[in-house]
Design an enzyme around this catalytic site. Structure first.
Site, PDB file in Angstrom:
ATOM      1  N   CYS A   2       0.888  -1.159   0.000  1.00 31.89           N
ATOM      2  CA  CYS A   2       0.000   0.000   0.000  1.00 31.89           C
ATOM      3  C   CYS A   2       0.926   1.208   0.000  1.00 31.89           C
ATOM      4  O   CYS A   2       2.133   1.065   0.186  1.00 31.89           O
ATOM      5  CB  CYS A   2      -0.829   0.058   1.283  1.00 31.89           C
ATOM      6  SG  CYS A   2      -1.987  -1.295   1.450  1.00 31.89           S
ATOM      7  N   ARG A  27       1.659   1.280  -5.988  1.00 30.44           N
ATOM      8  CA  ARG A  27       1.697   0.354  -4.853  1.00 30.44           C
ATOM      9  C   ARG A  27       0.323  -0.219  -4.515  1.00 30.44           C
ATOM     10  O   ARG A  27       0.198  -1.070  -3.634  1.00 30.44           O
ATOM     11  CB  ARG A  27       2.241   1.067  -3.613  1.00 30.44           C
ATOM     12  CG  ARG A  27       3.620   1.647  -3.779  1.00 30.44           C
ATOM     13  CD  ARG A  27       4.086   2.323  -2.514  1.00 30.44           C
ATOM     14  NE  ARG A  27       4.224   1.385  -1.426  1.00 30.44           N
ATOM     15  CZ  ARG A  27       5.279   0.609  -1.217  1.00 30.44           C
ATOM     16  NH1 ARG A  27       6.306   0.690  -2.027  1.00 30.44           N
ATOM     17  NH2 ARG A  27       5.312  -0.225  -0.206  1.00 30.44           N
ATOM     18  N   TRP A  74      -3.847  -1.443  -1.318  1.00 27.30           N
ATOM     19  CA  TRP A  74      -3.813  -2.713  -2.053  1.00 27.30           C
ATOM     20  C   TRP A  74      -4.321  -3.723  -1.043  1.00 27.30           C
ATOM     21  O   TRP A  74      -3.624  -4.111  -0.114  1.00 27.30           O
ATOM     22  CB  TRP A  74      -2.377  -3.019  -2.486  1.00 27.30           C
ATOM     23  CG  TRP A  74      -2.191  -4.364  -3.103  1.00 27.30           C
ATOM     24  CD1 TRP A  74      -1.639  -5.469  -2.525  1.00 27.30           C
ATOM     25  CD2 TRP A  74      -2.523  -4.751  -4.439  1.00 27.30           C
ATOM     26  NE1 TRP A  74      -1.615  -6.504  -3.416  1.00 27.30           N
ATOM     27  CE2 TRP A  74      -2.146  -6.104  -4.587  1.00 27.30           C
ATOM     28  CE3 TRP A  74      -3.102  -4.091  -5.524  1.00 27.30           C
ATOM     29  CZ2 TRP A  74      -2.325  -6.801  -5.781  1.00 27.30           C
ATOM     30  CZ3 TRP A  74      -3.273  -4.787  -6.704  1.00 27.30           C
ATOM     31  CH2 TRP A  74      -2.892  -6.120  -6.822  1.00 27.30           C
ATOM     32  N   ASN A 100       0.871   0.037   6.027  1.00 28.63           N
ATOM     33  CA  ASN A 100       1.264  -0.808   4.900  1.00 28.63           C
ATOM     34  C   ASN A 100       1.885  -2.063   5.493  1.00 28.63           C
ATOM     35  O   ASN A 100       2.740  -1.967   6.359  1.00 28.63           O
ATOM     36  CB  ASN A 100       2.292  -0.033   4.052  1.00 28.63           C
ATOM     37  CG  ASN A 100       3.007  -0.915   3.058  1.00 28.63           C
ATOM     38  OD1 ASN A 100       2.423  -1.853   2.528  1.00 28.63           O
ATOM     39  ND2 ASN A 100       4.263  -0.618   2.805  1.00 28.63           N
ATOM     40  N   GLY A 101       1.427  -3.240   5.051  1.00 34.06           N
ATOM     41  CA  GLY A 101       1.976  -4.493   5.571  1.00 34.06           C
ATOM     42  C   GLY A 101       0.883  -5.360   6.154  1.00 34.06           C
ATOM     43  O   GLY A 101      -0.300  -5.157   5.874  1.00 34.06           O
ATOM     44  N   GLU A 485       8.682 -21.103 -19.792  1.00 27.33           N
ATOM     45  CA  GLU A 485       8.508 -19.747 -19.262  1.00 27.33           C
ATOM     46  C   GLU A 485       9.623 -18.822 -19.757  1.00 27.33           C
ATOM     47  O   GLU A 485       9.372 -17.662 -20.103  1.00 27.33           O
ATOM     48  CB  GLU A 485       8.465 -19.796 -17.725  1.00 27.33           C
ATOM     49  CG  GLU A 485       8.432 -18.464 -17.006  1.00 27.33           C
ATOM     50  CD  GLU A 485       7.231 -17.574 -17.347  1.00 27.33           C
ATOM     51  OE1 GLU A 485       6.300 -18.026 -18.016  1.00 27.33           O
ATOM     52  OE2 GLU A 485       7.258 -16.394 -16.941  1.00 27.33           O
ATOM     53  N   LYS A 489       8.888 -15.449 -21.817  1.00 29.63           N
ATOM     54  CA  LYS A 489       9.345 -14.136 -21.339  1.00 29.63           C
ATOM     55  C   LYS A 489      10.139 -13.419 -22.436  1.00 29.63           C
ATOM     56  O   LYS A 489       9.948 -12.245 -22.689  1.00 29.63           O
ATOM     57  CB  LYS A 489      10.216 -14.357 -20.096  1.00 29.63           C
ATOM     58  CG  LYS A 489      10.148 -13.366 -19.026  1.00 29.63           C
ATOM     59  CD  LYS A 489       8.975 -13.402 -18.085  1.00 29.63           C
ATOM     60  CE  LYS A 489       7.629 -13.511 -18.692  1.00 29.63           C
ATOM     61  NZ  LYS A 489       6.561 -13.845 -17.784  1.00 29.63           N
ATOM     62  N   GLU A 492       7.819 -12.232 -25.283  1.00 32.37           N
ATOM     63  CA  GLU A 492       6.985 -11.096 -24.883  1.00 32.37           C
ATOM     64  C   GLU A 492       7.716  -9.761 -24.938  1.00 32.37           C
ATOM     65  O   GLU A 492       7.175  -8.802 -25.464  1.00 32.37           O
ATOM     66  CB  GLU A 492       6.572 -11.269 -23.408  1.00 32.37           C
ATOM     67  CG  GLU A 492       5.347 -12.033 -23.158  1.00 32.37           C
ATOM     68  CD  GLU A 492       5.043 -11.999 -21.668  1.00 32.37           C
ATOM     69  OE1 GLU A 492       5.787 -12.618 -20.895  1.00 32.37           O
ATOM     70  OE2 GLU A 492       4.062 -11.342 -21.295  1.00 32.37           O
ATOM     71  N   HIS A 508      14.057 -35.594 -31.166  1.00 31.20           N
ATOM     72  CA  HIS A 508      12.888 -36.087 -31.909  1.00 31.20           C
ATOM     73  C   HIS A 508      12.366 -35.042 -32.896  1.00 31.20           C
ATOM     74  O   HIS A 508      11.245 -35.167 -33.374  1.00 31.20           O
ATOM     75  CB  HIS A 508      11.781 -36.499 -30.930  1.00 31.20           C
ATOM     76  CG  HIS A 508      12.189 -37.629 -30.043  1.00 31.20           C
ATOM     77  ND1 HIS A 508      12.377 -38.914 -30.485  1.00 31.20           N
ATOM     78  CD2 HIS A 508      12.503 -37.646 -28.722  1.00 31.20           C
ATOM     79  CE1 HIS A 508      12.768 -39.683 -29.486  1.00 31.20           C
ATOM     80  NE2 HIS A 508      12.850 -38.929 -28.394  1.00 31.20           N
ATOM     81  N   LYS A 608      -2.051  -6.263 -19.645  1.00 29.89           N
ATOM     82  CA  LYS A 608      -1.741  -6.929 -18.370  1.00 29.89           C
ATOM     83  C   LYS A 608      -2.819  -7.939 -17.986  1.00 29.89           C
ATOM     84  O   LYS A 608      -2.509  -9.022 -17.515  1.00 29.89           O
ATOM     85  CB  LYS A 608      -1.564  -5.868 -17.276  1.00 29.89           C
ATOM     86  CG  LYS A 608      -1.139  -6.426 -15.937  1.00 29.89           C
ATOM     87  CD  LYS A 608       0.274  -6.993 -15.975  1.00 29.89           C
ATOM     88  CE  LYS A 608       0.689  -7.656 -14.680  1.00 29.89           C
ATOM     89  NZ  LYS A 608       1.782  -8.638 -14.886  1.00 29.89           N
TER      90      LYS A 608
END
Ligand code: F6R
Length: 613
Positions: A2, A27, A74, A100-101, A485, A489, A492, A508, A608
């Site tokens: 946050c 944040r 958040w 925050n936390g 992955e 990445k 992208e 193969h 996103k």
């Protein structure tokens, strides 16, 4: 994550606070609020949504005062709504807190405070801080209200546990702000006749670049004329401000050029935050009793893109620890394939955003089939979490870069923890093995902190290969999804053609695409499959590939004559190593894209959250 801001000075604090919150929106952005001390009375304005909504509400309420605090949220405890928005107050309405936390023992404290007569207005963990300060003020010593507040806050810090940073304002001490830090960020901006408190520098950078970075356990006292720093024993410490030379944009990214890079570096913290809640949550999560858990026959994992790759790794984890057969489906395929209605099925949807239309559609189908459903998700109260029977949250904070990095490693961490819990519940692993495996898992964030140190090495290697038209990534077993992955990445963010393969499969067919200089990135820690991976390197190299081994110290020694370059990571154990290996591939993608001059945080053609089918 946050964002917190506080202002005390000669001017009206409202524009400073609103502007600061806008700079902290990266944040969190599901609600925001301010509390301003206006003629010895606190005026609080809160609004759901982005800071722009708060700004409109503040224009209407029009509070004015030279001292105030603000917050952009958040959500972690309690859905995003006005009641759960910060600032939170005590029973008197005279103490306001922005935080925050996570306060880990908030439930115990809330029960204790309720029994003492405190009335709670929100579902948040934060509100206990305000009530606890109120309670502690009753017995706090000190000649002035200010001294009593400081002592009450210090006592409060001794009673709360977890990772937190918070700011406090008490109407009885006008023009005075307190900031506390423990494992969550807190900085102080030193201005002329004004001082600032914040989670991050960009919030006040426009007004001052003289910054004090608080250490864990420290507390800052702010007035218009000065700042005092106290250590955890309450002793005053000399101020050692630093001068920040970042521009505004760089500051929002914590000094990094791109959010992607910042988020790669966020990973040790993201893993730690995710694991902090795992132990308490998985037990009660599924609302299944021991008999029902033992009756689980199969697991279906459903996801898209990077989250799908996490699911593929999850299959190895769950089958290994819980002995339950797992299928992993691309959500867009699951929706249209014939899925047998089998009793004892748990369907797990993995998603950073919780808003991916394909994943939501697929999990709805699983529900219709009568399966128990679990979301592994990063966004509180997102659609997916409302559709599923239960949710386990990855606590990695907002992920801004389109290319997912910290969400992926948090998903792997969650799936590993879930596999251990299922293994214990199924009786597949003993209590003692569970405890020792879980202890090992808790060390992962430390390994990750070492893993992110390889950036320079990887950056150097990309210089040699970034112009190549095509890249290969090879892995085997639990590292095969990491090869997929790595290729995703790179595609992208650098727009290069890249493919991931199971190392045993190249002979193969795929080996035919290798030509002189084809960069081939091979995931080969010194583990039980090392020799097989070494053979794959030799096969590729014999056909001209430029082989880059992502390995460990021992692996590098053994592979030195079979590869062209090595990237050396710490060794976290065979099943946890993929979580570290992917870091090398994230840096590899980042630096290739950077050298090619690509738009890293917002690659072309991508979004996103993919909220359409
Ligand atoms: C890749 C990436 C995407 C997402 C996918 C699913 O870096 O970010 O492949 O992983 O679109 O998104 P979530 O996890 O939000 O469901």
């Amino acid at each position: 994550m946050c964002g917190i801001i506080g202002y005390v000075g000669k001017k009206n604090s409202v524009p400073f606070i609103i502007d600061g919150l806008k700079k902290l929106e990266y944040r969190g952005y599901d609600s925001a609020g301010i509390s301003i001390l206006q003629e010895e009375k606190l005026v609080t304005v809160r609004a759901v949504g982005k800071v722009a909504e708060l700004e409109k509400a503040a224009l209407l309420a029009n509070p004015k005062g030279q001292c105030g605090i603000g917050h952009t949220r958040w959500a972690t405890h309690g859905k995003p709504c006005e009641e759960n928005s910060h600032p939170h107050t005590d029973c008197t309405g005279e103490i306001v807190v922005v935080h925050n936390g996570i306060i880990e023992n908030f439930l115990t404290l809330r029960e204790k405070l309720s029994s003492l007569g405190h009335r709670f207005k929100s579902e948040t963990d934060t509100e206990v801080i305000a009530h606890l300060i109120e309670e502690n003020l009753k017995t706090a010593c000190g000649a002035t209200p200010k001294e009593r507040l400081i002592n009450a806050v210090r006592k409060t810090n001794g009673e709360i546990s977890g990772a937190y940073a918070y700011g406090v304002l008490w109407a009885q001490v006008p023009g005075f702000l307190l900031g506390v830090k423990n494992q969550s960020p807190m900085v102080v901006g030193l201005g002329k006749d004004e001082n600032f408190l914040s989670s991050d520098v960009p919030a006040f950078l426009k007004h001052t670049n003289k910054v004090l970075f608080l250490e864990d356990g420290e507390m800052a006292e702010l007035t218009e004329t000065g700042v005092k720093l106290l250590d955890k024993n309450g002793a005053e410490k000399p101020l050692k401000p630093v001068k920040i030379n970042w521009d505004q944009k760089t500051a929002e990214k914590g000094g990094y050029e791109h959010f992607m890079l910042k988020e790669i570096y966020d990973q040790p913290q993201a893993i730690e935050d995710t694991l902090r809640t795992a132990q308490t949550d998985f037990g009660k999560l599924l609302n299944l009793n021991t008999r029902e858990l033992r009756a689980l026959q199969q697991v279906h994992i459903i996801a898209c893109g990077t989250a799908y790759h996490a699911g593929l790794v999850g299959k190895y984890y769950i089958e290994n620890f819980a002995g339950i057969p797992v299928t992993v489906d691309l959500a867009s395929e699951y929706k249209y394939r014939c899925v047998p209605r089998t009793a004892g099925t748990l369907a797990i949807a993995v998603s950073q955003s919780g808003e991916t239309a394909d994943t939501i559609g697929a999990i709805r189908k699983a529900k219709e089939l009568g399966f128990k459903t679990l979301a592994i998700c990063n966004v509180l109260a997102s659609t997916l979490t409302r559709v599923c029977d239960a949710t386990f949250y990855t606590h990695c904070g907002p992920e801004i870069s389109v290319a997912s990095t910290k969400a992926f490693t948090s998903q792997l961490t969650s799936l590993y923890a879930l596999a251990l819990f299922l293994g214990k519940a199924k009786g597949n692993i003993s209590e003692a093995s569970f405890n020792s495996l879980y202890k090992e898992l808790l060390t992962l964030s430390k390994f990750m902190a070492d893993a992110v140190k390889i950036e320079y090495e990887v950056r150097h290697i990309t210089k040699r290969v970034y112009k190549a038209p095509h890249f290969l990534f090879l892995g085997r077993n639990v590292n095969f999804p990491i090869a997929l992955e790595g290729a995703l990445k790179l595609k992208e963010v650098s727009y290069r053609s890249a493919e991931g393969f199971a190392a045993g499969e190249i002979k193969h067919g795929p080996i035919s695409i290798i030509e002189k200089g084809t960069p081939t990135i091979v995931l080969m820690p010194a583990d039980s499959l090392f020799e097989k991976m070494l053979s794959a390197c030799q096969e590729c190299r014999a056909r001209g590939a430029f082989v880059i081994a992502v390995t460990t110290q021992e692996g590098a020694r053994l592979a030195k004559d079979s590869v062209d370059k090595t990237i050396i990571l710490p060794y976290a154990g065979e099943l946890l190593q993929p979580v570290l290996n992917v870091v090398a591939l994230q840096f590899f993608a980042y630096w290739t894209a950077k050298r090619l001059g690509c738009e890293i945080d917002q690659p072309r053609n991508l979004a996103k959250s993919v909220t359409v089918e």
